[in-house]
Every structure is written in C-alpha cells, then in structure tokens.
Design a protein around this motif. Structure first.
Motif, PDB file in Angstrom:
ATOM      1  N   LYS A  81       0.534  -1.337   0.056  1.00 51.30           N
ATOM      2  CA  LYS A  81       0.031   0.152   0.010  1.00 51.30           C
ATOM      3  C   LYS A  81       0.756   1.354  -0.007  1.00 51.30           C
ATOM      4  N   ALA A  82       2.034   1.134   0.639  1.00 45.34           N
ATOM      5  CA  ALA A  82       2.777   2.157   0.737  1.00 45.34           C
ATOM      6  C   ALA A  82       3.294   2.560  -0.758  1.00 45.34           C
ATOM      7  N   ILE A  83       3.814   1.903  -1.500  1.00 49.93           N
ATOM      8  CA  ILE A  83       4.158   2.153  -3.034  1.00 49.93           C
ATOM      9  C   ILE A  83       2.965   2.357  -3.691  1.00 49.93           C
ATOM     10  N   GLY A  84       1.685   1.888  -3.311  1.00 51.12           N
ATOM     11  CA  GLY A  84       0.375   2.351  -4.324  1.00 51.12           C
ATOM     12  C   GLY A  84       0.175   3.525  -4.030  1.00 51.12           C
ATOM     13  N   TYR A  85       0.112   4.291  -2.672  1.00 58.40           N
ATOM     14  CA  TYR A  85       0.046   5.570  -2.612  1.00 58.40           C
ATOM     15  C   TYR A  85       0.999   6.484  -3.052  1.00 58.40           C
ATOM     16  N   SER A  86       2.264   6.161  -3.005  1.00 57.95           N
ATOM     17  CA  SER A  86       3.362   6.982  -3.427  1.00 57.95           C
ATOM     18  C   SER A  86       3.434   6.949  -5.192  1.00 57.95           C
ATOM     19  N   GLU A  87       2.909   6.126  -5.719  1.00 65.05           N
ATOM     20  CA  GLU A  87       2.653   6.029  -7.392  1.00 65.05           C
ATOM     21  C   GLU A  87       1.495   7.140  -7.632  1.00 65.05           C
ATOM     22  N   SER A  88       0.435   6.879  -6.772  1.00 63.61           N
ATOM     23  CA  SER A  88      -0.614   7.883  -7.068  1.00 63.61           C
ATOM     24  C   SER A  88      -0.226   9.295  -6.771  1.00 63.61           C
ATOM     25  N   ALA A  89       0.593   9.604  -5.885  1.00 64.52           N
ATOM     26  CA  ALA A  89       1.199  10.955  -5.436  1.00 64.52           C
ATOM     27  C   ALA A  89       2.016  11.287  -6.649  1.00 64.52           C
ATOM     28  N   HIS A  90       2.910  10.559  -7.180  1.00 69.33           N
ATOM     29  CA  HIS A  90       3.946  10.660  -8.350  1.00 69.33           C
ATOM     30  C   HIS A  90       2.922  11.040  -9.650  1.00 69.33           C
ATOM     31  N   SER A  91       1.800  10.474  -9.924  1.00 71.91           N
ATOM     32  CA  SER A  91       0.808  10.541 -10.942  1.00 71.91           C
ATOM     33  C   SER A  91       0.434  11.955 -11.009  1.00 71.91           C
ATOM     34  N   LEU A  92      -0.058  12.288  -9.684  1.00 75.45           N
ATOM     35  CA  LEU A  92      -0.728  13.693  -9.315  1.00 75.45           C
ATOM     36  C   LEU A  92       0.467  14.860  -9.703  1.00 75.45           C
ATOM     37  N   ILE A  93       1.507  14.570  -9.231  1.00 77.69           N
ATOM     38  CA  ILE A  93       2.679  15.506  -9.257  1.00 77.69           C
ATOM     39  C   ILE A  93       3.193  15.836 -10.676  1.00 77.69           C
ATOM     40  N   SER A  94       3.030  14.772 -11.399  1.00 77.88           N
ATOM     41  CA  SER A  94       3.380  14.742 -13.148  1.00 77.88           C
ATOM     42  C   SER A  94       2.434  15.795 -13.660  1.00 77.88           C
ATOM     43  N   GLN A  95       1.297  15.806 -13.223  1.00 73.32           N
ATOM     44  CA  GLN A  95       0.276  16.837 -13.700  1.00 73.32           C
ATOM     45  C   GLN A  95       0.461  18.582 -13.459  1.00 73.32           C
ATOM     46  N   ILE A  96       1.236  18.685 -12.307  1.00 78.83           N
ATOM     47  CA  ILE A  96       1.332  19.941 -12.102  1.00 78.83           C
ATOM     48  C   ILE A  96       2.751  20.349 -12.151  1.00 78.83           C
ATOM     49  N   ASP A  97       3.196  21.603 -11.961  1.00 78.33           N
ATOM     50  CA  ASP A  97       4.757  21.995 -11.821  1.00 78.33           C
ATOM     51  C   ASP A  97       5.073  22.126 -10.532  1.00 78.33           C
ATOM     52  N   ASP A  98       5.478  21.220  -9.939  1.00 76.50           N
ATOM     53  CA  ASP A  98       6.072  21.223  -8.563  1.00 76.50           C
ATOM     54  C   ASP A  98       7.347  20.426  -8.213  1.00 76.50           C
ATOM     55  N   THR A  99       8.304  20.997  -8.501  1.00 73.76           N
ATOM     56  CA  THR A  99       9.666  20.399  -8.504  1.00 73.76           C
ATOM     57  C   THR A  99      10.119  19.853  -7.196  1.00 73.76           C
ATOM     58  N   GLU A 100       9.885  20.526  -6.094  1.00 77.93           N
ATOM     59  CA  GLU A 100      10.199  20.148  -4.880  1.00 77.93           C
ATOM     60  C   GLU A 100       9.737  18.829  -4.371  1.00 77.93           C
ATOM     61  N   GLN A 101       8.365  18.777  -4.675  1.00 76.47           N
ATOM     62  CA  GLN A 101       7.502  17.653  -4.372  1.00 76.47           C
ATOM     63  C   GLN A 101       7.901  16.348  -5.071  1.00 76.47           C
ATOM     64  N   MET A 102       8.306  16.781  -6.543  1.00 75.66           N
ATOM     65  CA  MET A 102       8.580  15.737  -7.427  1.00 75.66           C
ATOM     66  C   MET A 102       9.966  14.919  -6.757  1.00 75.66           C
ATOM     67  N   ILE A 103      10.933  15.590  -6.404  1.00 72.33           N
ATOM     68  CA  ILE A 103      12.072  15.291  -5.824  1.00 72.33           C
ATOM     69  C   ILE A 103      11.753  14.400  -4.736  1.00 72.33           C
ATOM     70  N   TYR A 104      10.951  14.827  -3.858  1.00 74.56           N
ATOM     71  CA  TYR A 104      10.423  14.314  -2.567  1.00 74.56           C
ATOM     72  C   TYR A 104       9.842  12.916  -2.636  1.00 74.56           C
ATOM     73  N   ILE A 105       9.011  12.810  -3.762  1.00 72.60           N
ATOM     74  CA  ILE A 105       8.165  11.693  -4.046  1.00 72.60           C
ATOM     75  C   ILE A 105       9.396  10.624  -4.709  1.00 72.60           C
ATOM     76  N   CYS A 106      10.092  11.089  -5.693  1.00 70.83           N
ATOM     77  CA  CYS A 106      11.043  10.123  -6.304  1.00 70.83           C
ATOM     78  C   CYS A 106      12.164   9.534  -5.270  1.00 70.83           C
ATOM     79  N   ARG A 107      12.589  10.210  -4.408  1.00 71.10           N
ATOM     80  CA  ARG A 107      13.373   9.735  -3.211  1.00 71.10           C
ATOM     81  C   ARG A 107      12.505   8.725  -2.483  1.00 71.10           C
TER      82      ARG A 107
END
Length: 402
Positions: A81-107
């Motif tokens: 479930k942890a990876i499932g929620y992280s992947e959902s967050a990553h998909s949502l971040i990809s739709q907006i311009d938020d570099t810092e959040q993208m870096i955090y979710i990638c790590r």
C-alpha cells in the motif's frame, strides 16, 4: 485525536480565508500525524490521513495527504500500500509543476522499491530526482536534495555489492551537504558516515570502518535505527577482533534498539551478529535462540516482498507478473494444442495406411479370383474344342502337315 484535528481543519478553513494560512494548517496536521499520532495510535493516523485527502482543496494538499498515507504504511511495514500511495502521488505531481514535491516523491519511491528488492526501478527514480534537483533555483535546497539522492544511490550500489561506486556516491552526498551548510541536521550526515562504516567493514578495513562509525555516533544523541546499525557495526568489528567483552557490550546496545524498532533490516543484522557471538564463545543454546530470531526476521522480509508481488493489483509491476503468468498459460495451451494436432495427424495417417493396405489386399484377392476364373474358363473352352475333334481328323492333319 483524529476527530479533534479534523474539526480544527474545518474551523481554520471556514474562519481564515487566506489560502496560505489554510495550507500551513494542513501542513501542521500532516506533520503532527506523522510525528506524534503515528507512534501513539497508528490506526487513528490512517483515519486522519484519509480525512485529509477527502477535505483537500488543492492538488498540493492531495499530494501531501497521499505522501502521508504512504509513509504511514511504510512505517507499519505494508510496502504494497505504501508504494501504491506513492505512485498515486507521483502521477498527480506529474500533472502540475512542483519540482520540490517531485524530488521528494522520487526519493520516497526509490527507497521503497529498494526495500522490496526492485533495485533497477529504485535507480530510475533516483536518476529522475537528481535531474529534477538541478531545476531548483535555491542553491541550498538544490544541494540538500542532491545530497539525499546521492545517499540513496549509495544504498542502491551497496545492495548490488558495488562498494567503490557507493563510496563515491557517499562522498558526493557529503560534499553536497557541506555546500548546503546543513551541519545542524546531524542525523542526515550521520547516515552517510554510518554507510561508509558499513562499506569499509565489507571491505575488511576495520580501522577506517570504526572511524566512520565513531563520527556517526558522535552526531546522534538518542536511540534510533541508525544508532542501532552503528552499535551493530562496532560489535561486528569486535567479533572479528575476538574482543568478546566489547562485542557483547555493543551488540546488547544494538539489540535494545532493534527490539523496539520496526526495522526488519536492523533486527536481521543484529540477531545475525549475536548468533555469531554465541557460536564463537561456545554457547550453542543461546546461539540457537538468536538463530530462530534471525530466521523470523528473514522470513518476515521475504513474506513482505512476496506479498508485494502477489497481492498488489494496483501495482504495475504486479500487472506485469500477472501478464507473465497469463503468457505462460497461453504458451502451455498452444503447446498442448500443437501436440494434439500432431497426434491427430499421425493417427489419421496410420489409419489411412491401414485402410490402403487393406484395400490393396482386397484388390489383390479379387484379381486373383478373377484370374483364376479366367484360367478355368479358358481351360474349359479348350476342352470343349478338343472334345469335338475325332482321332481320325487329328491323324489327317498330321499327315497333311508332313
């Protein structure tokens, strides 16, 4: 607790119309849920995270609530479930311009995939995070995120046994931390020193290894998973040096932290070293007890990884595994069908040959019967012809011929 926090969120949302203040209150609730509620009442923390997602007003708030849920599930050991929620967050971040959040979710994804054994997928997110860190205009934040990602890259290389590459990555992380001037964040630098201690221990350079362990220990004051790994490393060095007294002292400190930690990796490492300690001093009974503890921790990690692959329908990796299973079934069906067709062809050809041989025998029999009747007819006709000729006619014909 969750109900009070949710009421506070609604109160702030209705009474203070300024978006920045609402965002700050949202961040405070996320932080409090992570730091306080998750340690005291994990089920309540999950409910709070779900409530935050339902009441989120912006994409950024939804992303933060998804990250919160992911970290809570990771803390509980449910990596599926942890990876499932992280992947959902990553998909949502990809739709907006938020570099810092993208870096955090990638790590976050890189660490989670590494912990379940998907190393190449982990590296994919590390590389993506490093590329995104170059886009940050703030010099300090850019170097800090680069340091954390290089640290994660070092863990990736250590898992693969590439220790020379891991040393370079750790040195790069320390250089980035120095540029970012985050000496006050001692825990972050302590992790790098502890990793270097582990690397040089693997390389059998115990003097350098202990030096880095000491540097890391000096930066940590309270018991933590990193401190447990440090004590376990120092205990491992003393085992190699056959210094049983100090080995026992450090391993007992490591065990005390491991028993209260949720880290299966720490437990497995500590129980393994304690088992070796009792084996070395000849206490087979206690050695067997810690061997059982080690096996349990090892099995828990194995089961966790298996559950991630077999019981995660939302995960793309699991879909690939399922598709692979379907392809195997299809291939088996094709093979069975092909063998059946060949069997039918052989069967019909064998049957056809039998029918042909039978037909030939019938034809030969008929031909023989027909030939035999013809001979009898010719014989009977000759007998009729000769029966009509008298002895005198034969003698006359013989004399004429003479």
């Amino acid at each position: 607790m969750p109900k009070n926090l949710l009421q506070l969120l609604f109160l702030l949302a209705t009474a203070i119309p300024i978006s920045a203040q609402k965002k700050t209150s949202f961040d405070q609730i996320c932080e409090k849920t992570t730091v306080v509620t998750s340690h005291k009442n994990l089920p309540a923390a999950f409910k709070t995270a779900d409530s935050l997602y339902l009441t989120a007003q912006t994409s950024q708030e939804k992303i933060k609530s998804l990250i919160l849920s992911s970290e809570l599930y990771q803390y509980s050991g449910n990596f599926k479930k942890a990876i499932g929620y992280s992947e959902s967050a990553h998909s949502l971040i990809s739709q907006i311009d938020d570099t810092e959040q993208m870096i955090y979710i990638c790590r976050l994804l890189a660490r989670q995939y590494r912990q379940v054994g998907l190393y190449e997928r982990s590296k994919k997110y590390i590389v993506k995070g490093l590329e995104s860190s170059k886009l940050i205009t703030d010099f300090q934040k850019s170097n800090e995120t680069a340091g954390l990602l290089n640290q994660e890259m070092a863990f990736y290389e250590m898992e693969l046994g590439n220790y020379s590459n891991a040393i370079q990555d750790i040195e790069a992380s320390l250089e980035s931390f120095d540029k970012a001037k985050i000496s006050n964040k001692s825990k972050t630098i302590a992790v790098s020193y502890q990793a270097l201690g582990d690397i040089y221990f693997k390389l059998n350079d115990y003097l350098v290894s202990e030096n880095y362990y000491r540097k890391a220990e000096a930066l940590l004051k309270k018991g933590s998973c990193t401190l447990g790994l440090i004590y376990n490393g120092l205990g491992g060095i003393r085992l190699k040096q056959k210094n049983w007294k100090e080995a026992e002292m450090y391993l007992k400190k490591a065990e005390k932290i491991a028993d209260t930690s949720r880290s299966l990796k720490l437990r497995k490492a500590v129980y393994s070293n304690i088992n070796d300690y009792y084996e070395d001093i000849g206490d087979t009974f206690k050695a067997s007890l810690y061997a059982v503890k080690y096996v349990r921790a090892y099995d828990s990690i194995t089961v966790r990884n298996q559950e991630f692959f077999t019981k995660n329908p939302e995960n793309t990796i699991n879909k690939t595994v399922k598709n692979g299973g379907l392809n195997i079934v299809k291939n088996v069906a094709i093979i069975i069908l092909f063998v059946s067709i060949i069997g039918l062809i052989i069967f019909f050809r064998t049957k056809e040959k039998k029918q042909r041989s039978k037909l030939r025998s019938i034809i030969r029999t008929r031909q023989q019967l027909a030939y035999g009747s013809k001979e009898r007819q010719e014989q009977s006709s000759h007998e009729i012809e000769f029966s009509n000729i008298s002895v005198e006619e034969i003698e006359e014909k013989d004399s004429d011929a003479d």
